[in-house]
Motif scaffolding. Sequence first.
Motif, PDB file in Angstrom:
ATOM      1  N   GLN A  60       0.875  -1.594   0.072  1.00 27.66           N
ATOM      2  CA  GLN A  60       0.311  -0.134  -0.090  1.00 27.66           C
ATOM      3  C   GLN A  60       0.389   1.227  -0.257  1.00 27.66           C
ATOM      4  OE1 GLN A  60      -2.818  -0.671   3.284  1.00 27.66           O
ATOM      5  NE2 GLN A  60      -4.037  -1.609   2.037  1.00 27.66           N
ATOM      6  N   GLU A  61       1.704   1.123   0.856  1.00 26.78           N
ATOM      7  CA  GLU A  61       3.252   2.095   0.446  1.00 26.78           C
ATOM      8  C   GLU A  61       3.880   2.195  -0.181  1.00 26.78           C
ATOM      9  OE1 GLU A  61       5.444   0.974   3.890  1.00 26.78           O
ATOM     10  OE2 GLU A  61       4.540   1.845   5.440  1.00 26.78           O
ATOM     11  N   THR A  62       3.457   1.762  -1.077  1.00 25.63           N
ATOM     12  CA  THR A  62       4.361   1.956  -2.878  1.00 25.63           C
ATOM     13  C   THR A  62       3.928   1.987  -3.711  1.00 25.63           C
ATOM     14  OG1 THR A  62       4.994  -0.533  -2.231  1.00 25.63           O
ATOM     15  CG2 THR A  62       6.444   0.267  -1.607  1.00 25.63           C
ATOM     16  N   GLY A  63       2.256   1.498  -3.656  1.00 20.98           N
ATOM     17  CA  GLY A  63       1.351   1.377  -4.812  1.00 20.98           C
ATOM     18  C   GLY A  63       1.833  -0.219  -5.566  1.00 20.98           C
ATOM     19  N   GLN A  64       0.865  -0.031  -5.750  1.00 18.34           N
ATOM     20  CA  GLN A  64      -0.052  -1.840  -6.544  1.00 18.34           C
ATOM     21  C   GLN A  64       0.123  -1.420  -8.103  1.00 18.34           C
ATOM     22  OE1 GLN A  64      -2.592  -3.718  -4.543  1.00 18.34           O
ATOM     23  NE2 GLN A  64      -2.831  -5.449  -6.278  1.00 18.34           N
ATOM     24  N   GLU A  65       0.368  -0.687  -8.142  1.00 15.27           N
ATOM     25  CA  GLU A  65       0.902  -0.275 -10.077  1.00 15.27           C
ATOM     26  C   GLU A  65       1.561  -1.019 -10.641  1.00 15.27           C
ATOM     27  OE1 GLU A  65       0.462   2.152  -8.293  1.00 15.27           O
ATOM     28  OE2 GLU A  65      -1.584   2.264  -8.117  1.00 15.27           O
ATOM     29  N   GLN A 128      -0.474 -14.293  -9.494  1.00 14.68           N
ATOM     30  CA  GLN A 128      -1.307 -12.937 -10.294  1.00 14.68           C
ATOM     31  C   GLN A 128      -2.521 -12.859 -10.404  1.00 14.68           C
ATOM     32  OE1 GLN A 128      -1.263 -14.366 -14.765  1.00 14.68           O
ATOM     33  NE2 GLN A 128      -0.711 -12.725 -15.641  1.00 14.68           N
ATOM     34  N   GLU A 129      -3.300 -13.653  -9.904  1.00 18.53           N
ATOM     35  CA  GLU A 129      -4.626 -14.080 -10.280  1.00 18.53           C
ATOM     36  C   GLU A 129      -5.200 -13.127  -8.986  1.00 18.53           C
ATOM     37  OE1 GLU A 129      -6.357 -18.079  -9.351  1.00 18.53           O
ATOM     38  OE2 GLU A 129      -5.585 -19.061 -11.486  1.00 18.53           O
ATOM     39  N   TYR A 130      -4.701 -12.713  -7.400  1.00 16.13           N
ATOM     40  CA  TYR A 130      -4.822 -11.932  -6.638  1.00 16.13           C
ATOM     41  C   TYR A 130      -4.564 -10.292  -7.167  1.00 16.13           C
ATOM     42  CZ  TYR A 130      -5.474 -11.048  -1.775  1.00 16.13           C
ATOM     43  OH  TYR A 130      -6.000 -10.183  -0.328  1.00 16.13           O
ATOM     44  N   VAL A 131      -3.657 -10.224  -7.633  1.00 18.81           N
ATOM     45  CA  VAL A 131      -2.787  -9.034  -7.286  1.00 18.81           C
ATOM     46  C   VAL A 131      -3.226  -7.837  -8.941  1.00 18.81           C
ATOM     47  CG1 VAL A 131      -1.596 -10.103  -5.261  1.00 18.81           C
ATOM     48  CG2 VAL A 131      -0.466  -9.342  -7.812  1.00 18.81           C
ATOM     49  N   GLY A 132      -2.503  -9.316  -9.671  1.00 16.04           N
ATOM     50  CA  GLY A 132      -3.158  -9.238 -11.503  1.00 16.04           C
ATOM     51  C   GLY A 132      -1.926  -8.844 -11.538  1.00 16.04           C
ATOM     52  N   GLY A 133      -1.307  -8.094 -12.624  1.00 21.04           N
ATOM     53  CA  GLY A 133      -0.092  -7.694 -13.712  1.00 21.04           C
ATOM     54  C   GLY A 133       0.485  -8.775 -14.304  1.00 21.04           C
ATOM     55  N   GLU A 134       1.947  -8.905 -14.893  1.00 21.70           N
ATOM     56  CA  GLU A 134       1.865 -10.023 -16.057  1.00 21.70           C
ATOM     57  C   GLU A 134       2.305 -10.511 -15.406  1.00 21.70           C
ATOM     58  OE1 GLU A 134       1.024  -9.346 -19.179  1.00 21.70           O
ATOM     59  OE2 GLU A 134       0.102  -7.661 -18.738  1.00 21.70           O
ATOM     60  N   GLU A 265      -3.389  -5.801  -2.193  1.00 23.18           N
ATOM     61  CA  GLU A 265      -5.505  -5.677  -2.689  1.00 23.18           C
ATOM     62  C   GLU A 265      -6.193  -6.759  -3.399  1.00 23.18           C
ATOM     63  OE1 GLU A 265      -6.978  -1.888  -3.306  1.00 23.18           O
ATOM     64  OE2 GLU A 265      -6.188  -1.127  -0.900  1.00 23.18           O
ATOM     65  N   LYS A 266      -7.241  -7.656  -3.089  1.00 21.00           N
ATOM     66  CA  LYS A 266      -7.044  -8.303  -4.721  1.00 21.00           C
ATOM     67  C   LYS A 266      -8.135  -7.369  -5.658  1.00 21.00           C
ATOM     68  CE  LYS A 266     -10.050 -12.431  -5.002  1.00 21.00           C
ATOM     69  NZ  LYS A 266      -9.233 -13.099  -5.767  1.00 21.00           N
ATOM     70  N   LYS A 267      -7.904  -8.106  -6.869  1.00 18.83           N
ATOM     71  CA  LYS A 267      -8.046  -7.515  -7.907  1.00 18.83           C
ATOM     72  C   LYS A 267      -9.327  -7.588  -8.478  1.00 18.83           C
ATOM     73  CE  LYS A 267      -7.155 -10.686 -11.415  1.00 18.83           C
ATOM     74  NZ  LYS A 267      -6.887 -10.640 -12.933  1.00 18.83           N
ATOM     75  N   GLU A 268     -10.184  -7.055  -8.264  1.00 14.90           N
ATOM     76  CA  GLU A 268     -11.667  -6.625  -9.559  1.00 14.90           C
ATOM     77  C   GLU A 268     -11.465  -7.981 -10.419  1.00 14.90           C
ATOM     78  OE1 GLU A 268     -13.539  -2.973  -9.751  1.00 14.90           O
ATOM     79  OE2 GLU A 268     -13.075  -2.151  -7.227  1.00 14.90           O
ATOM     80  N   GLU A 269     -12.683  -8.178 -10.509  1.00  8.91           N
ATOM     81  CA  GLU A 269     -12.888  -9.429 -11.884  1.00  8.91           C
ATOM     82  C   GLU A 269     -13.030  -8.373 -12.836  1.00  8.91           C
ATOM     83  OE1 GLU A 269     -12.622 -11.973 -11.149  1.00  8.91           O
ATOM     84  OE2 GLU A 269     -12.009 -12.345  -9.962  1.00  8.91           O
ATOM     85  N   GLU A 270     -12.323  -8.298 -13.936  1.00  8.17           N
ATOM     86  CA  GLU A 270     -11.909  -7.987 -15.843  1.00  8.17           C
ATOM     87  C   GLU A 270     -12.459  -8.950 -16.463  1.00  8.17           C
ATOM     88  OE1 GLU A 270      -8.121  -6.573 -16.153  1.00  8.17           O
ATOM     89  OE2 GLU A 270      -8.178  -5.268 -13.704  1.00  8.17           O
ATOM     90  N   SER A 271     -12.612  -8.072 -17.349  1.00  9.58           N
ATOM     91  CA  SER A 271     -13.246  -8.216 -18.179  1.00  9.58           C
ATOM     92  C   SER A 271     -12.731  -9.466 -19.634  1.00  9.58           C
ATOM     93  CB  SER A 271     -14.419  -7.762 -19.163  1.00  9.58           C
ATOM     94  OG  SER A 271     -13.591  -6.837 -20.118  1.00  9.58           O
TER      95      SER A 271
END
Length: 394
Positions: A60-65, A128-134, A265-271
Amino acid sequence: MKKFTAWVLSFCILFGLTACGGQTEELAAESDTSQSGVSQPAEEESQSSAAEEENTQTAQETGQENILIAYFSWADNTIVEDEEAAVQSALSHYESIGDRENYSDVDAVASASVVAPGNTTQMAQWIQEYVGGERFPIVVTETYPDNYDECMERAADEKAENARPELANHLDNIDDYDIVFLGFPNWWSSAPMAIFSFIEEYDLSGKTIVPFCAHGTGGIAAGVRDITAALPDSVTVLDALGVYRADIGNAESAVQEWLAELGFEKKEEESKMENEGRKLKMAVDGQEISITLYDTPAANALYEMLPLELTFEDFNGVEKISYLPQELPTEGEPDGCDPDVGDFCLYAPWGNLSVFYQDFRYSDSLILLGHIDSGMELLSGQSGDFSATLEAVE
């Protein structure tokens, strides 16, 4: 000052190199941490409480992008000629160190990390399923033997020589990522030398590194310490997770708990680029396979070609392939992808459709078109060449 928290497992201290030397990528259970559970971080004696507070950061302090999940897996770096023999070579080692009782005949194949997807890859998929990313598999140009002892002999030689194995795939956009998960198996009480090839190839300055390790009875050992020492001083290293090989089926929740504790944070489900109007069906032997087609240039061009009469064949025990009557456009598509089971792809150099019924490593020029929604067992159950009709669902 380099920001990191280092640790070792208590049983690593007891067993040392004898216990963990030659471990392949392994997974830990989410419970019973006194023997095989999630590896518990422990502060080195030389690091004070004040320093620990200063150096501790969360996601959260470093960002999740802009997350990259890079990992080395034995299964991605070998060619299995005889699956049964490869599995038995690993199980024979487990028996030699008194760990064979954790592996029944039923789960032997799933437990041996030489078999795809491999334990480190499985951890990467859950992350990946939890945070997203590549996801980015670290793959060497010279594959390792599929025999356990031969693989570990080469790994020992590489460690003794402080070698840097040549990598087969490369990132063009490392600057796009702020957080890099870095996964590895415990090989000879450290990380495989290909991990250090990866670290030295890219400028990781200022990034946040999140290690994760698949291990056996030796635990994480010195892997995180060695990786941290190889990183630039400006890198922040978050607490790692080590999980034990025999309990891979129970480890997903442990991975999720670890990520949550780090502040992810757990990523939101995406299409995933899905166009709800682009549903296909593949008819095989009077039965139907349901497919969702993504909204991409290549997928849209395929849609315009429907209906198609196709002949599929098995390729390498991993995918069913069929050659298209004309090329699909690939301009603007990603350079490649890391296919999961059920992915519906185009392999551009050959011009064939590929439907994966086994997980496979990242491949250049492999373009994701869609995904199998149902009927995967019908496809994977075809033992020889078969005919199929591919058409749009009105």
